[in-house]
Design a protein around this motif. Structure first.
Motif, PDB file in Angstrom:
ATOM      1  N   GLU A  54       9.989  35.643  16.390  1.00 24.14           N
ATOM      2  CA  GLU A  54      10.567  35.832  15.055  1.00 24.14           C
ATOM      3  C   GLU A  54       9.541  36.292  14.021  1.00 24.14           C
ATOM      4  OE1 GLU A  54      12.484  32.134  14.123  1.00 24.14           O
ATOM      5  OE2 GLU A  54      13.880  32.335  15.796  1.00 24.14           O
ATOM      6  N   LEU A  55       8.273  36.240  14.385  1.00 26.01           N
ATOM      7  CA  LEU A  55       7.215  36.576  13.431  1.00 26.01           C
ATOM      8  C   LEU A  55       7.254  38.072  13.117  1.00 26.01           C
ATOM      9  CD1 LEU A  55       4.718  35.152  12.103  1.00 26.01           C
ATOM     10  CD2 LEU A  55       3.376  36.029  14.022  1.00 26.01           C
ATOM     11  N   ALA A  56       7.358  38.405  11.846  1.00 25.58           N
ATOM     12  CA  ALA A  56       7.442  39.823  11.455  1.00 25.58           C
ATOM     13  C   ALA A  56       6.437  40.069  10.338  1.00 25.58           C
ATOM     14  CB  ALA A  56       8.858  40.155  11.008  1.00 25.58           C
ATOM     15  N   VAL A  57       5.202  40.359  10.708  1.00 30.73           N
ATOM     16  CA  VAL A  57       4.175  40.647   9.705  1.00 30.73           C
ATOM     17  C   VAL A  57       3.430  41.930  10.081  1.00 30.73           C
ATOM     18  CG1 VAL A  57       3.790  38.258   8.956  1.00 30.73           C
ATOM     19  CG2 VAL A  57       2.477  39.154  10.889  1.00 30.73           C
ATOM     20  N   GLU A  58       2.922  42.599   9.073  1.00 29.30           N
ATOM     21  CA  GLU A  58       2.065  43.780   9.251  1.00 29.30           C
ATOM     22  C   GLU A  58       0.791  43.543   8.474  1.00 29.30           C
ATOM     23  OE1 GLU A  58       4.207  46.973   7.428  1.00 29.30           O
ATOM     24  OE2 GLU A  58       5.284  47.405   9.284  1.00 29.30           O
ATOM     25  N   ARG A  59      -0.299  44.146   8.925  1.00 29.98           N
ATOM     26  CA  ARG A  59      -1.591  44.022   8.222  1.00 29.98           C
ATOM     27  C   ARG A  59      -1.958  42.566   7.956  1.00 29.98           C
ATOM     28  NH1 ARG A  59      -4.319  47.858   6.581  1.00 29.98           N
ATOM     29  NH2 ARG A  59      -5.152  46.748   4.777  1.00 29.98           N
ATOM     30  N   HIS A  60      -1.820  41.759   8.983  1.00 33.30           N
ATOM     31  CA  HIS A  60      -2.192  40.341   8.903  1.00 33.30           C
ATOM     32  C   HIS A  60      -3.192  39.997  10.008  1.00 33.30           C
ATOM     33  CE1 HIS A  60       1.018  39.607   6.099  1.00 33.30           C
ATOM     34  NE2 HIS A  60       0.853  38.299   6.133  1.00 33.30           N
ATOM     35  N   VAL A  61      -4.063  39.041   9.709  1.00 33.09           N
ATOM     36  CA  VAL A  61      -4.760  38.343  10.785  1.00 33.09           C
ATOM     37  C   VAL A  61      -3.815  37.226  11.212  1.00 33.09           C
ATOM     38  CG1 VAL A  61      -6.742  36.917  11.411  1.00 33.09           C
ATOM     39  CG2 VAL A  61      -7.063  38.872   9.879  1.00 33.09           C
ATOM     40  N   ILE A  62      -3.558  37.139  12.514  1.00 34.10           N
ATOM     41  CA  ILE A  62      -2.678  36.093  13.044  1.00 34.10           C
ATOM     42  C   ILE A  62      -3.523  35.132  13.876  1.00 34.10           C
ATOM     43  CG2 ILE A  62      -0.636  35.572  14.440  1.00 34.10           C
ATOM     44  CD1 ILE A  62       0.323  38.456  13.940  1.00 34.10           C
ATOM     45  N   ALA A  63      -3.688  33.897  13.373  1.00 36.86           N
ATOM     46  CA  ALA A  63      -4.333  32.846  14.173  1.00 36.86           C
ATOM     47  C   ALA A  63      -3.223  32.200  14.997  1.00 36.86           C
ATOM     48  CB  ALA A  63      -5.002  31.830  13.258  1.00 36.86           C
ATOM     49  N   THR A  64      -3.368  32.273  16.304  1.00 37.28           N
ATOM     50  CA  THR A  64      -2.328  31.716  17.180  1.00 37.28           C
ATOM     51  C   THR A  64      -2.727  30.303  17.610  1.00 37.28           C
ATOM     52  OG1 THR A  64      -3.411  32.597  19.150  1.00 37.28           O
ATOM     53  CG2 THR A  64      -1.778  34.022  18.073  1.00 37.28           C
ATOM     54  N   GLY A  65      -1.808  29.611  18.263  1.00 37.81           N
ATOM     55  CA  GLY A  65      -2.130  28.344  18.911  1.00 37.81           C
ATOM     56  C   GLY A  65      -2.685  28.648  20.301  1.00 37.81           C
ATOM     57  N   GLY A  66      -3.481  27.736  20.837  1.00 41.59           N
ATOM     58  CA  GLY A  66      -4.138  27.981  22.118  1.00 41.59           C
ATOM     59  C   GLY A  66      -3.199  28.231  23.286  1.00 41.59           C
ATOM     60  N   SER A  67      -1.948  27.785  23.160  1.00 43.12           N
ATOM     61  CA  SER A  67      -1.017  27.886  24.298  1.00 43.12           C
ATOM     62  C   SER A  67      -0.210  29.183  24.329  1.00 43.12           C
ATOM     63  CB  SER A  67      -0.068  26.681  24.294  1.00 43.12           C
ATOM     64  OG  SER A  67       0.429  26.438  22.998  1.00 43.12           O
ATOM     65  N   VAL A  68      -0.444  30.116  23.395  1.00 42.22           N
ATOM     66  CA  VAL A  68       0.373  31.346  23.352  1.00 42.22           C
ATOM     67  C   VAL A  68       0.341  32.155  24.643  1.00 42.22           C
ATOM     68  CG1 VAL A  68       0.482  31.807  20.874  1.00 42.22           C
ATOM     69  CG2 VAL A  68      -1.483  32.632  22.189  1.00 42.22           C
ATOM     70  N   ILE A  69      -0.760  32.042  25.384  1.00 41.83           N
ATOM     71  CA  ILE A  69      -0.879  32.889  26.584  1.00 41.83           C
ATOM     72  C   ILE A  69       0.094  32.469  27.699  1.00 41.83           C
ATOM     73  CG2 ILE A  69      -3.104  34.110  26.569  1.00 41.83           C
ATOM     74  CD1 ILE A  69      -2.899  30.627  27.869  1.00 41.83           C
ATOM     75  N   TYR A  70       0.819  31.378  27.502  1.00 37.52           N
ATOM     76  CA  TYR A  70       1.858  31.019  28.483  1.00 37.52           C
ATOM     77  C   TYR A  70       3.171  31.736  28.208  1.00 37.52           C
ATOM     78  CZ  TYR A  70      -1.423  27.361  29.718  1.00 37.52           C
ATOM     79  OH  TYR A  70      -2.556  26.687  30.114  1.00 37.52           O
ATOM     80  N   SER A  71       3.274  32.435  27.090  1.00 37.09           N
ATOM     81  CA  SER A  71       4.516  33.137  26.762  1.00 37.09           C
ATOM     82  C   SER A  71       4.328  34.639  26.924  1.00 37.09           C
ATOM     83  CB  SER A  71       4.933  32.823  25.313  1.00 37.09           C
ATOM     84  OG  SER A  71       5.980  33.702  24.926  1.00 37.09           O
ATOM     85  N   GLU A  72       4.857  35.192  28.017  1.00 37.93           N
ATOM     86  CA  GLU A  72       4.741  36.643  28.231  1.00 37.93           C
ATOM     87  C   GLU A  72       5.471  37.415  27.130  1.00 37.93           C
ATOM     88  OE1 GLU A  72       2.867  38.540  30.008  1.00 37.93           O
ATOM     89  OE2 GLU A  72       1.911  36.930  31.130  1.00 37.93           O
ATOM     90  N   PRO A  73       6.739  37.025  26.782  1.00 45.36           N
ATOM     91  CA  PRO A  73       7.411  37.763  25.698  1.00 45.36           C
ATOM     92  C   PRO A  73       6.661  37.653  24.372  1.00 45.36           C
ATOM     93  CG  PRO A  73       8.954  36.233  26.767  1.00 45.36           C
ATOM     94  CD  PRO A  73       7.597  35.972  27.345  1.00 45.36           C
TER      95      PRO A  73
END
Ligand SMILES: Nc1ncnc2c1ncn2[C@@H]1O[C@H](COP(=O)(O)OP(=O)(O)O)[C@@H](O)[C@H]1O
Ligand SMILES: O=C(O)C1=C[C@@H](OP(=O)(O)O)[C@@H](O)[C@H](O)C1
Ligand SMILES: [Mg+2]
Length: 167
Positions: A68-87
Motif C-alpha cells: 500500500e506504500l505509495a511514495v516517490e523521492r523518499h528514503v524508505i527505512a524498512t523493517g528487517g523482515s521485508v526480505i520474506y515478502s517477494e511481492p
C-alpha cells in the motif's frame, strides 16, 4: 537515479532508521520508516503485535503495508523482515534503488542488546546468530548495492550510499 526512492534493507540494528533519516536530509528526499507506519496502523508497538498475533502475522501486516506504500523521492527505512515478502520486495524495487546495510554479527549484537524486546519477526526457537545466517544471503540477493558498514560511522555510511546511488 531513475527509480526515485532509496530503500534501505538489512538486519535489525544495521542502521536503516538512523542512517535513513540523515540520508533523506542530505539528499533532500522525504523519509518514511515502514515500522512506524505499521505501529501507527496497529496502534501499538511492534513487539505488542508479535506478542498478541505472532511473528507470522507481523510479516503479513508488513507485506500489506509495503503493497500500500505509495511514495516517490523518499528514503524508505524498512523493517528487517521485508526480505520474506517477494511481492513487497518487488514493489520496493520497482520504485526504488535497494541498498543493503551489511553490518557484522558482533556489532549488531552490541547495538541491539536484548533483541527479544525489539519485535523481531523470528521463530521463538531461533537464535539471533541463526537469523543472521539465514537472512544475510537474502539481503544480498534483493539489493542492488551492498554497503560493507564494518568500521564506518554514520556519516561514512551515508557517504558510501550517496556514492553508489549517484553512479
Ligand atoms: N555506524 C553506525 N551506523 C548506524 N547506526 C549506528 C552506527 N553506530 C552505532 N549505531 C547505532 O546503532 C543503532 C541502529 O539502530 P537502527 O537505526 O534502529 O537500526 P535498524 O533500523 O536497522 O534496526 C542506533 O542506536 C544507532 O545509533
Ligand atoms: O527484523 C525483523 O524481523 C524486524 C525488525 C524490526 O525493524 P528494524 O529492522 O528496524 O529493527 C521490525 O520491522 C519488526 O519488528 C521485525
Ligand atoms: Mg528500523
Amino acid at each position: 537515479m531513475k527509480r526515485t526512492n532509496l530503500v534501505l534493507i538489512g538486519m535489525p540494528g544495521s542502521g536503516k532508521s538512523t542512517v535513513g533519516v540523515v540520508l533523506a536530509k542530505r539528499l533532500s528526499l522525504g523519509f518514511v520508516d515502514t515500522d512506524l507506519v505499521i505501529q501507527a496502523r496497529e496502534g501499538r508497538p511492534l513487539q505488542a503485535t508479535v506478542d498478541a498475533l505472532g511473528y507470522e502475522a507481523l510479516r503479513d501486516i508488513e507485506e500489506q503495508t509495503l503493497l500500500e506504500l505509495a511514495v516517490e523521492r523518499h528514503v524508505i527505512a524498512t523493517g528487517g523482515s521485508v526480505i520474506y515478502s517477494e511481492p513487497g520486495m518487488s514493489r520496493l524495487a520497482a520504485h526504488g534503488v535497494v541498498v543493503h546495510l551489511d553490518v557484522p554479527l558482533d556489532e549488531l549484537v552490541r547495538r541491539v542488546g536484548d533483541f527479544s524486546l525489539r519485535g523481531i519477526a523470528m521463530r521463538p526457537d531461533q537464535s539471533f546468530a541463526n537469523l543472521f545466517a539465514e537472512r544475510r544471503p537474502l539481503y544480498a540477493q534483493h539489493a542492488q548495492h551492498t554497503i560493507d558498514c564494518q568500521g564506518l560511522d554514520l556519516e561514512q555510511v551515508c557517504q558510501q550510499i550517496i556514492a553508489v546511488v549517484d553512479r
